[in-house]
Design an enzyme around this catalytic site. Sequence first.
Site, short mmCIF file in Angstrom:
data_model
loop_
_atom_site.label_atom_id
_atom_site.label_comp_id
_atom_site.label_asym_id
_atom_site.label_seq_id
_atom_site.Cartn_x
_atom_site.Cartn_y
_atom_site.Cartn_z
N TYR A 1 107.57 -21.41 38.62
CA TYR A 1 106.52 -22.38 39.29
C TYR A 1 107.06 -23.71 39.83
O TYR A 1 106.61 -24.67 39.39
CB TYR A 1 105.34 -22.41 38.49
CG TYR A 1 104.30 -21.13 38.78
CD1 TYR A 1 103.71 -20.90 39.97
CD2 TYR A 1 104.38 -20.02 37.81
CE1 TYR A 1 102.95 -20.11 40.29
CE2 TYR A 1 103.37 -19.13 37.92
CZ TYR A 1 102.78 -19.06 39.07
OH TYR A 1 101.89 -17.72 39.51
N TYR B 1 92.98 -14.88 38.34
CA TYR B 1 94.23 -14.86 38.13
C TYR B 1 94.74 -14.01 37.07
O TYR B 1 94.10 -14.27 36.23
CB TYR B 1 94.75 -16.16 37.80
CG TYR B 1 96.50 -16.08 37.75
CD1 TYR B 1 97.18 -16.00 38.78
CD2 TYR B 1 96.87 -16.18 36.51
CE1 TYR B 1 98.78 -16.16 38.25
CE2 TYR B 1 98.33 -16.34 36.16
CZ TYR B 1 99.28 -15.99 37.30
OH TYR B 1 100.57 -15.87 37.00
N ASP C 1 89.98 -10.29 31.06
CA ASP C 1 91.29 -10.99 30.88
C ASP C 1 91.09 -12.11 30.04
O ASP C 1 90.83 -13.07 30.59
CB ASP C 1 91.79 -11.05 32.19
CG ASP C 1 93.14 -11.69 32.01
OD1 ASP C 1 93.54 -12.06 31.16
OD2 ASP C 1 93.78 -11.81 33.08
N LYS D 1 99.44 -14.82 25.18
CA LYS D 1 99.26 -16.35 24.88
C LYS D 1 99.32 -16.63 23.54
O LYS D 1 99.94 -16.72 22.76
CB LYS D 1 98.34 -17.08 25.92
CG LYS D 1 98.76 -16.86 27.30
CD LYS D 1 98.04 -18.17 28.33
CE LYS D 1 98.44 -17.90 29.68
NZ LYS D 1 99.61 -18.56 30.15
C1 PLP Z 1 94.01 -15.18 32.39
C2 PLP Z 1 95.52 -14.94 32.47
N1 PLP Z 1 95.89 -13.68 32.85
C3 PLP Z 1 97.15 -13.42 32.72
C4 PLP Z 1 97.97 -14.33 32.72
C5 PLP Z 1 99.71 -14.00 32.97
O1 PLP Z 1 100.14 -13.99 31.71
P1 PLP Z 1 101.80 -14.05 31.59
O2 PLP Z 1 102.09 -15.49 32.28
O3 PLP Z 1 101.97 -14.06 30.24
O4 PLP Z 1 102.20 -12.69 32.33
C6 PLP Z 1 97.68 -15.72 32.63
C7 PLP Z 1 98.68 -16.77 32.77
O5 PLP Z 1 98.49 -17.80 32.76
C8 PLP Z 1 96.15 -15.97 32.80
O6 PLP Z 1 95.97 -17.32 32.67
#
Ligand code: PLP
Length: 445
Positions: free
Chosen positions: A17, A147, A253, A282
């Site tokens: 990024y 996202y 998510d 995370k």
């Molecule tokens: C809500 C959400 N889902 C999925 C992801 C993707 O996670 P990763 O970067 O560990 O693949 C993120 C990453 O910021 C996220 O905020």
Amino acid sequence: MNSELLEKDRKYLWHPYTQMKDYEKDYPVLIERAEGIHLYDHKGNVYYDTISSWWSNVHGHNHPHVQSAIKRQLEELDHVLFAGFTHKNAILLGEHLVRVSPRNLTKVFYSDNGSTACEVALKMSFQFWKNTGQGEKEKFIGLENGYHGDTIGAMSVGGVSVFQETFAPLLFSTFKIPSPYCYRCPCGKERENCAIECINPLEELLEKKNKEIAGIILEPLMQGSGGFIIYPVEYLKKVAELARMYNIHLIVDEVATGFGRTGKMFAVEHADVEPDFMCLSKGITNGSLPLSATLTTDEVYEAFYADYTENKTFYHGHTYTANPLSTAAGVASLELFKKENTLEKVSGTIATLHQNMQKFRDLDIVGDLRYIGMVAALELVKDKFTKEPIPFEKRIGFKVYKKGLKQGLLLRPLGNIIYLFLPLCVKEDELMDIIERTYSVIAAL
Ligand SMILES: Cc1ncc(COP(=O)(O)O)c(C=O)c1O
């Protein structure tokens, strides 16, 4: 030595990024160590990690309890494949996750990042309908500004155009519904007098197409990367009701919102919702090692449980699935919630954060202030009254990032959205200092 290292960074590495040309003038910040909410660079500068190192740190960097769990584990077992083999930490973490999750979630499938946690949920949902004789249910619904990661499947259900437009021809087709973006309401309403009309497109879509829809995926209560769009609990409740009514899966998510960030262990708890799938990553290891988990129900699990010849097996897995070091960190991090009374303690800090952010509203450049739990976001605008956005070319977020570093803050805005995504361990005096410093950065724009 350090300047040589940084030269090598420039020579060999490509950062995520990031427009690499930006490093022509400045090198990336070389971090040597971290403790609590602080990062220390090679020049002796100290930064507040106000975004929890991409939203992953929960109890503070290098927490001794997590550190020693990893060290202990390293003495015994570094890694083992997870097909046909198992190990203590994977089992203990699985048990612990089920215990703290919504009641209906009983099974844990591990992978190693947030994108794959979501991909697993999508694939399981898809195969569930095949395995149960409803194979025409093949489509997913995602939200504008949603996202779920950067892999092709996760992007397909995502709705942040700037990240995905280049890849559009690669993505599978999905239904998109409007984002519950109160500041820029898709129905032209104000929150004070709305009846969550933004749910109507979902209801209409489900009425017409439910027979071909497998599930809906969304970030509960907060669309993070789409601009920290924090939306009403009622919206989430209605999505859950509609998913039940029309027999589609609800996939939440919680990669960003999980592990206390919204003030509860999981954001779904605010709405008392029981999803069919919950995606976690995370914060799961306190941001120390890569790990993710997709939780689901007995009903989903049973649909895959059959004689080998029936071909109902879930053919999905990653080399580092349930890595012993990562799962040791996961167990230790969950233990800390109990040991340190984290969620009870953080409620006071959350109140302080919300109260002390109010003064940002008076700044001309701040169009909207929104917050939930330990997250607070400011939407910067060109015109407060018309809500006209600041043009992309102004690169306002990048300016804030640069100014933040000079103030000892790691701020990493998302376009025109400046946000604090704080670890739960932040102390009141640190919090006040972070708010003051952030204020001076924004006020000087
Ligand atoms: C809500 C959400 N889902 C999925 C992801 C993707 O996670 P990763 O970067 O560990 O693949 C993120 C990453 O910021 C996220 O905020």
